[in-house]
Design an enzyme around this catalytic site. Structure first.
Site, PDB file in Angstrom:
ATOM      1  CB  THR A 139      -0.904  -0.013   1.250  1.00 38.50           C
ATOM      2  OG1 THR A 139      -1.641  -1.231   1.233  1.00 38.50           O
ATOM      3  CG2 THR A 139      -1.838   1.181   1.276  1.00 38.50           C
ATOM      4  CD  GLU A 171      -3.456  -8.890  -1.787  1.00 42.96           C
ATOM      5  OE1 GLU A 171      -2.798  -9.267  -2.749  1.00 42.96           O
ATOM      6  OE2 GLU A 171      -4.631  -9.255  -1.577  1.00 42.96           O
ATOM      7  CG  LEU A 173      -4.105 -10.278   1.783  1.00 44.52           C
ATOM      8  CD1 LEU A 173      -3.954 -10.273   3.285  1.00 44.52           C
ATOM      9  CD2 LEU A 173      -3.145 -11.274   1.178  1.00 44.52           C
ATOM     10  CB  CYS A 284      -4.296  -2.282   6.951  1.00 48.15           C
ATOM     11  SG  CYS A 284      -3.185  -3.487   6.227  1.00 48.15           S
ATOM     12  CE  LYS A 344      -9.236  -9.942  10.612  1.00 48.53           C
ATOM     13  NZ  LYS A 344      -9.292  -9.823   9.150  1.00 48.53           N
TER      14      LYS A 344
HETATM   15  P1  NAD Z   1       4.914  -7.344   7.033  1.00 45.78           P
HETATM   16  O1  NAD Z   1       5.651  -6.411   7.902  1.00 45.78           O
HETATM   17  O2  NAD Z   1       4.167  -8.491   7.635  1.00 45.78           O
HETATM   18  O3  NAD Z   1       5.906  -7.970   5.945  1.00 45.78           O
HETATM   19  C1  NAD Z   1       6.851  -7.248   5.253  1.00 45.78           C
HETATM   20  C2  NAD Z   1       8.015  -8.178   4.930  1.00 45.78           C
HETATM   21  O4  NAD Z   1       8.900  -7.494   4.046  1.00 45.78           O
HETATM   22  C3  NAD Z   1       8.849  -8.564   6.156  1.00 45.78           C
HETATM   23  O5  NAD Z   1       8.997  -9.968   6.196  1.00 45.78           O
HETATM   24  C4  NAD Z   1      10.197  -7.862   5.929  1.00 45.78           C
HETATM   25  O6  NAD Z   1      11.301  -8.594   6.451  1.00 45.78           O
HETATM   26  C5  NAD Z   1      10.233  -7.800   4.425  1.00 45.78           C
HETATM   27  N1  NAD Z   1      11.113  -6.736   3.888  1.00 45.78           N
HETATM   28  C6  NAD Z   1      11.307  -5.471   4.340  1.00 45.78           C
HETATM   29  N2  NAD Z   1      12.140  -4.815   3.535  1.00 45.78           N
HETATM   30  C7  NAD Z   1      12.485  -5.660   2.540  1.00 45.78           C
HETATM   31  C8  NAD Z   1      13.301  -5.547   1.388  1.00 45.78           C
HETATM   32  N3  NAD Z   1      13.947  -4.417   1.104  1.00 45.78           N
HETATM   33  N4  NAD Z   1      13.422  -6.622   0.579  1.00 45.78           N
HETATM   34  C9  NAD Z   1      12.768  -7.787   0.856  1.00 45.78           C
HETATM   35  N5  NAD Z   1      11.990  -7.952   1.940  1.00 45.78           N
HETATM   36  C10 NAD Z   1      11.837  -6.902   2.761  1.00 45.78           C
HETATM   37  O7  NAD Z   1       3.917  -6.453   6.169  1.00 45.78           O
HETATM   38  P2  NAD Z   1       2.495  -6.905   5.576  1.00 45.78           P
HETATM   39  O8  NAD Z   1       1.460  -6.859   6.638  1.00 45.78           O
HETATM   40  O9  NAD Z   1       2.690  -8.160   4.798  1.00 45.78           O
HETATM   41  O10 NAD Z   1       2.190  -5.692   4.592  1.00 45.78           O
HETATM   42  C11 NAD Z   1       2.885  -5.521   3.384  1.00 45.78           C
HETATM   43  C12 NAD Z   1       2.219  -4.427   2.580  1.00 45.78           C
HETATM   44  O11 NAD Z   1       0.904  -4.840   2.187  1.00 45.78           O
HETATM   45  C13 NAD Z   1       2.012  -3.108   3.338  1.00 45.78           C
HETATM   46  O12 NAD Z   1       2.130  -2.048   2.442  1.00 45.78           O
HETATM   47  C14 NAD Z   1       0.587  -3.203   3.836  1.00 45.78           C
HETATM   48  O13 NAD Z   1       0.009  -1.944   4.065  1.00 45.78           O
HETATM   49  C15 NAD Z   1      -0.078  -3.914   2.677  1.00 45.78           C
HETATM   50  N6  NAD Z   1      -1.260  -4.689   3.017  1.00 45.78           N
HETATM   51  C16 NAD Z   1      -1.293  -5.404   4.162  1.00 45.78           C
HETATM   52  C17 NAD Z   1      -2.424  -6.184   4.457  1.00 45.78           C
HETATM   53  C18 NAD Z   1      -2.480  -6.969   5.739  1.00 45.78           C
HETATM   54  O14 NAD Z   1      -3.582  -7.428   6.072  1.00 45.78           O
HETATM   55  N7  NAD Z   1      -1.381  -7.153   6.470  1.00 45.78           N
HETATM   56  C19 NAD Z   1      -3.496  -6.229   3.565  1.00 45.78           C
HETATM   57  C20 NAD Z   1      -3.410  -5.501   2.367  1.00 45.78           C
HETATM   58  C21 NAD Z   1      -2.285  -4.739   2.102  1.00 45.78           C
END
Ligand code: NAD
Length: 458
Positions: A139, A171, A173, A284, A344
Site C-alpha cells: 500500500t 492488495e 486480502l 492497515c 482480530k
Molecule cells: P509485514 O511487515 O508483515 O511484511 C513485510 C516483509 O517485508 C517482512 O517480512 C520484511 O522482512 C520484508 N522486507 C522489508 N524490507 C524488505 C526488502 N527491502 N526486501 C525484501 N523484503 C523486505 O507487512 P504486511 O502486513 O505483509 O504488509 C505488506 C504491505 O501490504 C504493506 O504495504 C501493507 O500496508 C499492505 N497490506 C497489508 C495487508 C495486511 O492485512 N497485512 C493487507 C493488504 C495490504
C-alpha cells in the site's frame, strides 16, 4: 499462459514455466507466494530477514494464518516454491511482486524506505538480467509507483521504463482469510505504467484464476487511491456503527447489533464492517488513514469523514473501561481478565491492536491485567513484556478475576455461557467489547453484564 515484453515495446507469450518473484514474505507476501505456487506457478519468495527465510524454508510459517502451514509444506515439497534471502534468486523471474511493509513514520506520514530499497535491489538485478514486470502490491500513497519506484529501478538498472514493466496492483486480502482471499479475490485492480505491463498482469491473472475476478484496469495513481479509499471507507463504516452504538447505549431497550443487522440487509449498505465494538486496530486501517490524511493535508484537500472516522475510533476503548467501572466500580487493584489480544481473530498480529490501548488505560487505573489469546501471546510478549500476566486458556484467565473484557472476537469466546463466568470469577462481571455474547442469556444470571451498544433493559 501469460505475456510479457522482453524487448522494448515488444511482447512475447511466456510458457507455463514462467517464474514469478514475491519480495517481502510477511502477512501479505507469504500467503501470496504460497498461493501462486499452489496454483502451479513457479514462485521465488525473497525476504531480507534471514531468520524468517530459514524458518519458511523448513516449512514453518512465521505468521498465524489458517490453511497456510499445509499449503506451505506442499508447495515447498513440490518445488513450486523456493525462498531465498538474496535478490540474485530473482534474475530468472518474469514478474516481481513487491509486498514489503509500508509502516507509519514517527510523524504519521508513510515510510516508503522498504519499498525504495526493494525497488533498488530489483533494479540492480535488472541491470544484468532479462525483462521483468515489477508490480507494487504494498500500500503506497498516490504517485509512488510512477515516482520513486520508477526512479529507483531506472537509476539502479541503468534502463528505462519499457526495458522493464511497472504497475501498481494493490492488495485487499484480510488477515485471517489471506489464503481464501488470494485464491478467490473480490476484485483485481491493475494500474500499469505501460501497456505491456497491463497485458502481462491481465494474462497472469487469467492464468491464475479459472474465472477472472472483476478487474479494473486504470492508471497507477488511481490504483493507489482505490486502496486508500477502500480502507478509509471501511474505517468509516466501523466508526459509524460504533458511534451509533454509543447512542444505543443511552436509549433504554436499544441494541446496536439488531440495528446493524437491520441496516446491513439493505444491499446499498451491506452487513460487513457493521459489528460495533472497541474500534479498529491492526497494521492497515490506522496507518493507512493516517497516511491518507497527511496526503490530503499536503494537497490542501479536506477529508472530514476520514478524519472523523479516525478520531471516533480513539473514543471506543474508554467506553469499554467506563462499562467495566459501571459494573464493578473503581478498577484500582482489581483483576481484569482480557479475552483476546490479537487485533482480530484467526491472527497472531499485534500491530496497533486495540488490546494494547485498553491495557494501557487499565494499567493507568492500577488494575491488574491477566490475558489470554489463542495465538497472539508470543507476539504480545514482544510488545508488553511481563507487564501483564498471560494465561494458557480462557478458563485460567477468568479464574479469580473481578471483571472480564471481551476484546477479540475469537470463536471460542462466543461459546462462553454465564455459568463459565460464575464458576471461575471472583465477582462475575463481563463487558462484551465485541458483541459476541447473547445478552438475553445473562438476564437473570448471576453475572453482571454490559456490552457496547446495549441500552439498559426497560
Ligand atoms: P509485514 O511487515 O508483515 O511484511 C513485510 C516483509 O517485508 C517482512 O517480512 C520484511 O522482512 C520484508 N522486507 C522489508 N524490507 C524488505 C526488502 N527491502 N526486501 C525484501 N523484503 C523486505 O507487512 P504486511 O502486513 O505483509 O504488509 C505488506 C504491505 O501490504 C504493506 O504495504 C501493507 O500496508 C499492505 N497490506 C497489508 C495487508 C495486511 O492485512 N497485512 C493487507 C493488504 C495490504
Amino acid at each position: 499462459m501469460f505475456r510479457t515484453g522482453n524487448t522494448r515495446g515488444g511482447s512475447e507469450t511466456l510458457g507455463n514455466d514462467a517464474q514469478v518473484g514475491v519480495v517481502g514474505l510477511g502477512y501479505v507476501g507469504l500467503p501470496t507466494a504460497v498461493c501462486f505456487a499452489a496454483k502451479g506457478i513457479p514462485t521465488i519468495g525473497v525476504d531480507v530477514d534471514d531468520a524468517r527465510v530459514a524458518k519458511i524454508a523448513k516449512g514453518n510459517t512465521p505468521i498465524m494464518e489458517p490453511r497456510l502451514p499445509n499449503l506451505l509444506s506442499k508447495t515447498l515439497r513440490s518445488g513450486r516454491l523456493r525462498v531465498e534471502s538474496s535478490y540474485d534468486a530473482l534474475s530468472e523471474a518474469d514478474i516481481c511482486f513487491v509486498t514489503v511493509g509500508t509502516p507509519a513514520s514517527r510523524d504519521g506520514t508513510i515510510d516508503l524506505s522498504h519499498v525504495n530499497r526493494a525497488a533498488r535491489s530489483i533494479g540492480k538485478i535488472l541491470r544484468h538480467s532479462r525483462y521483468k514486470t515489477v508490480v507494487i502490491k504494498s500500500t503506497v500513497i498516490p504517485g509512488t509507483t510512477g515516482g520513486i519506484v520508477k526512479s529507483a529501478i531506472e537509476s539502479e538498472s541503468h534502463k528505462s521504463l519499457g526495458d522493464f514493466g511497472l504497475a501498481s496492483n494493490p492488495e485487499f486480502l484480510r488477515e485471517g482469510h489471506s489464503v481464501e482471499d488470494t485464491l478467490r479475490p473480490d476484485r483485481i485492480v491493475i494500474g500499469a505504467c505501460d501497456k505491456e505491463s497491463e497485458r502481462t498482469l491481465d494474462s497472469f491473472y487469467r492464468r491464475l484464476y479459472e474465472r477472472l475476478p472483476k478487474t479494473i484496469l486504470t492508471t497507477p495513481v488511481n490504483a493507489e487511491l482505490i486502496k486508500y479509499a477502500s480502507n478509509s471507507f471501511l474505517a468509516t463504516k466501523i466508526t459509524f456503527i460504533n458511534e451509533f452504538a454509543n447512542l444505543c447505549a443511552k436509549i433504554p431497550g436499544a441494541d446496536v447489533s439488531v440495528v446493524a443487522r437491520g441496516i446491513g440487509l439493505d444491499k446499498r449498505i451491506a452487513p460487513s464492517f457493521l459489528r460495533a465494538g472497541l474500534g479498529f486496530g491492526g497494521s492497515c486501517l490506522p496507518k493507512d488513514l493516517q497516511a491518507l490524511l497527511k496526503v490530503a493535508a499536503k494537497a490542501n484537500a479536506k477529508l472530514g469523514v476520514a478524519a472523523a472516522a479516525r478520531a471516533g475510533n480513539e473514543r471506543q476503548v474508554p467506553v469499554a473501561v467506563q462499562l467495566a467501572e459501571r459494573l464493578i466500580g473503581s478498577l484500582e487493584g482489581k483483576r481484569i481478565a482480557i479475552l483476546g489480544l490479537a487485533f482480530k481473530p484467526d491472527s497472531d498480529d499485534m500491530r496497533e491492536a486495540v488490546s494494547l490501548r485498553l491495557i494501557d488505560e487499565l494499567k493507568r487505573r492500577d488494575a491488574k491485567v491477566v490475558a489470554y489469546d489463542p495465538a497472539a501471546i508470543p507476539n504480545a510478549r514482544k510488545v508488553l513484556g511481563e507487564t501483564i500476566d498471560y494465561r494458557s486458556s480462557a478458563t485460567a484467565c477468568l479464574r479469580g478475576a473481578d471483571c472480564c473484557i471481551m476484546v477479540t472476537e475469537w470463536k471460542e469466546f462466543s461459546k462462553l455461557h454465564p455459568k463459565h463466568f460464575e464458576a471461575t470469577m471472583r465477582t462475575p462481571a463481563v463487558v462484551d467489547g465485541r458483541r459476541i455474547l447473547d445478552p438475553e442469556e445473562f438476564t437473570g444470571s448471576g453475572v453482571r453484564f454490559a456490552a457496547i451498544g446495549l441500552g439498559q433493559s426497560i
